[in-house]
Design a protein around this motif. Structure first.
Motif, PDB file in Angstrom:
ATOM      1  N   LYS A 177      -9.650  -1.141  -3.295  1.00 52.95           N
ATOM      2  CA  LYS A 177      -9.107  -0.207  -1.498  1.00 52.95           C
ATOM      3  C   LYS A 177      -9.976   0.431  -1.164  1.00 52.95           C
ATOM      4  O   LYS A 177     -10.570  -0.105  -0.387  1.00 52.95           O
ATOM      5  N   GLU A 178     -10.376   1.480  -1.988  1.00 54.82           N
ATOM      6  CA  GLU A 178     -11.586   1.883  -1.360  1.00 54.82           C
ATOM      7  C   GLU A 178     -13.247   1.580  -1.562  1.00 54.82           C
ATOM      8  O   GLU A 178     -13.478   1.794  -0.673  1.00 54.82           O
TER       9      GLU A 178
ATOM     10  N   ASN B 144       0.305   6.751  -6.903  1.00 59.42           N
ATOM     11  CA  ASN B 144      -0.933   6.488  -7.377  1.00 59.42           C
ATOM     12  C   ASN B 144      -1.935   8.241  -6.750  1.00 59.42           C
ATOM     13  O   ASN B 144      -2.082   9.316  -7.373  1.00 59.42           O
ATOM     14  N   LYS B 145      -0.588   8.899  -5.840  1.00 59.32           N
ATOM     15  CA  LYS B 145      -1.223  10.023  -5.057  1.00 59.32           C
ATOM     16  C   LYS B 145       0.226  11.023  -5.442  1.00 59.32           C
ATOM     17  O   LYS B 145      -0.617  12.042  -5.737  1.00 59.32           O
ATOM     18  N   LYS B 146       0.981  10.950  -5.054  1.00 57.32           N
ATOM     19  CA  LYS B 146       1.970  11.480  -5.455  1.00 57.32           C
ATOM     20  C   LYS B 146       3.041  11.731  -6.797  1.00 57.32           C
ATOM     21  O   LYS B 146       2.890  12.545  -7.408  1.00 57.32           O
TER      22      LYS B 146
ATOM     23  N   LYS C 299      -3.475  -2.144   9.868  1.00 59.43           N
ATOM     24  CA  LYS C 299      -2.367  -1.316   8.492  1.00 59.43           C
ATOM     25  C   LYS C 299      -1.142  -0.913   9.259  1.00 59.43           C
ATOM     26  O   LYS C 299      -0.141  -1.865   8.735  1.00 59.43           O
TER      27      LYS C 299
ATOM     28  N   CYS D 188       3.863  -1.719  -9.090  1.00 55.83           N
ATOM     29  CA  CYS D 188       3.664  -2.120  -6.982  1.00 55.83           C
ATOM     30  C   CYS D 188       4.014  -3.782  -7.431  1.00 55.83           C
ATOM     31  O   CYS D 188       5.149  -4.429  -7.047  1.00 55.83           O
TER      32      CYS D 188
ATOM     33  N   ARG E 181      -4.895   4.880 -11.328  1.00 53.91           N
ATOM     34  CA  ARG E 181      -4.773   3.098 -10.063  1.00 53.91           C
ATOM     35  C   ARG E 181      -4.503   1.748 -10.746  1.00 53.91           C
ATOM     36  O   ARG E 181      -3.608   0.755  -9.796  1.00 53.91           O
TER      37      ARG E 181
ATOM     38  N   LEU F  92       1.203  -0.827   0.352  1.00 53.21           N
ATOM     39  CA  LEU F  92       0.098   0.054  -0.195  1.00 53.21           C
ATOM     40  C   LEU F  92       0.820   1.458  -0.064  1.00 53.21           C
ATOM     41  O   LEU F  92       0.034   2.330  -1.184  1.00 53.21           O
ATOM     42  N   PRO F  93       2.018   1.780   0.848  1.00 55.22           N
ATOM     43  CA  PRO F  93       2.787   2.319   0.594  1.00 55.22           C
ATOM     44  C   PRO F  93       3.223   2.961  -0.877  1.00 55.22           C
ATOM     45  O   PRO F  93       2.758   3.972  -1.082  1.00 55.22           O
TER      46      PRO F  93
ATOM     47  N   SER G  75       0.718   3.671  -2.584  1.00 53.27           N
ATOM     48  CA  SER G  75       0.233   5.533  -3.059  1.00 53.27           C
ATOM     49  C   SER G  75       0.852   6.805  -3.064  1.00 53.27           C
ATOM     50  O   SER G  75       0.507   7.353  -3.713  1.00 53.27           O
TER      51      SER G  75
END
Length: 366
Positions: free
Chosen positions: A171-172, A55-57, A198, A69, A62, A48-49, A52
């Motif tokens: 995940k969401e 996906n976010k940085k 987590k 990953c 997704r 997950l890290p 993320s």
């Protein structure tokens, strides 16, 4: 306004036990389906890290972030397997030496048995021949079952990769599903449980990796000191197999003894290997596990051993590996639900220095 139903203690205990029995029955019945899902869940939480970050940085979609990953994770696994297979080819080149030294070592064992137990070498060989004939008769069946088991491992590995990918991209979706199951006033507790799960799983898996590296390094150094030829490979194999409770270290010891026959068949070498394994296991069990593993999952040794035994009986090696993280998840849930809090305390490793019963006045009717 309806009043909440209050049940006596024995009724609550009965419901809890019935629930546990139902979950155990479902798991044992569908272990071939449930085990890959649980393993994929653990790997997804571990990744997950990284997911993320992409996906976010880095603003990856997704699906693309999940694929990257998995590629990083698979590259790490494949790299270890390639290194091991590359080193194994060197051991295979010394097969004739291993065979010669093994025969010499077996002869020494025959002499030891003859001198101490008064059993002639001829009788020992007759017994070994009878055992060998019985094993040869079952050889084809064992080979067939081995091929089937390897195909099952490959199929399960593929399914786990697919499940991990799906856990990452949905995940969401799963979070929203859990939020719909729980009342809105309990959403804060649900959020706390999910965040703690987590953190606990990440800490546990990272701790396992650290433990594997430390055990590999210590074993490699010990084997190098006593003069074992392939000490790096054997140390790495020992560290990886050490992840399997109880069974792994025994298998690693046997492999190390066989590999040591590439040098000589002296009993002192084999004794040195045993001493190295005992010292490393002592350090692992008394320093690494309490400091690295138990401090992260906060599960006491009694519950951990019982969980590993039950997990091994239910789902084999996969069950033994899943036992500790599943117990950690249960403890997190129990600690945050008031009726189940005593069970969470029972699973924990906090031992009070002294316990005294509270004195209460009992009112009597006149």
């Amino acid at each position: 306004m309806t009043r909440p139903i209050t049940l006596p203690f024995y009724a609550k205990l009965a419901f809890i036990l019935i629930t546990l029995i139902c979950f155990a029955f479902i798991f044992c019945t569908g272990k071939n389906i449930i085990t890959p899902v649980l393993l994929a869940f653990l790997f997804a939480v571990l990744l997950l890290p990284i997911f993320s970050f992409f996906n976010k940085k880095l603003k990856f979609p997704r699906h693309l972030a999940a694929i990257v990953c998995l590629l990083i994770f698979l590259s790490f696994i494949v790299g270890i397997l390639v290194f091991i297979s590359y080193q194994v080819t060197y051991i295979a080149n010394d097969f004739d030496t291993i065979k010669k030294n093994a025969n010499s070592f077996i002869l020494e064992i025959h002499k030891f048995i003859r001198e101490n137990f008064e059993v002639s070498i001829g009788d020992q060989k007759k017994y070994l021949d009878s055992v060998t004939q019985d094993s040869v008769k079952n050889g084809q069946a064992k080979l067939g079952s081995f091929i089937i088991s390897m195909s099952d491992v490959l199929l399960d590995s593929t399914i786990i990769i697919i499940y991990t990918f799906l856990f990452l991209i949905y995940k969401e979706h799963f979070k929203l599903f859990l939020a719909k199951l729980i009342r809105q006033e309990n959403h804060a507790v649900l959020k706390d449980i999910l965040s703690q799960i987590k953190v606990s799983i990440n800490n546990y898996i990272v701790s396992l990796i650290i433990e594997m590296i430390v055990v590999s390094v210590l074993t490699s150094i010990g084997l190098w000191i006593i003069g074992i030829k392939y000490f790096i490979l054997l140390g790495l194999i020992t560290g990886i197999l050490n992840l399997i409770p109880y069974i792994g270290i025994l298998v690693a010891g046997i492999i190390t003894v066989l590999a040591s026959l590439t040098g000589s068949a002296e009993f002192s070498i084999i004794l040195g290997i045993l001493i190295v394994n005992i010292i490393v296991q002592f350090i692992d069990n008394n320093l690494l596990v309490p400091l690295i593993i138990n401090s992260k999952v906060e599960i006491n040794a009694f519950v951990s051993i019982m969980g590993i035994i039950v997990g091994g009986a239910a789902a084999g090696i996969s069950g033994m590996f899943l036992a500790i993280p599943l117990l950690a998840i249960l403890k997190i849930i129990f600690d945050r639900i008031d009726p189940l809090a005593p069970w969470g305390y029972l699973m924990g490793n906090h031992v009070p220095r002294k316990f005294t019963w509270r004195k209460q006045k009992i009112a009597t009717e006149n």
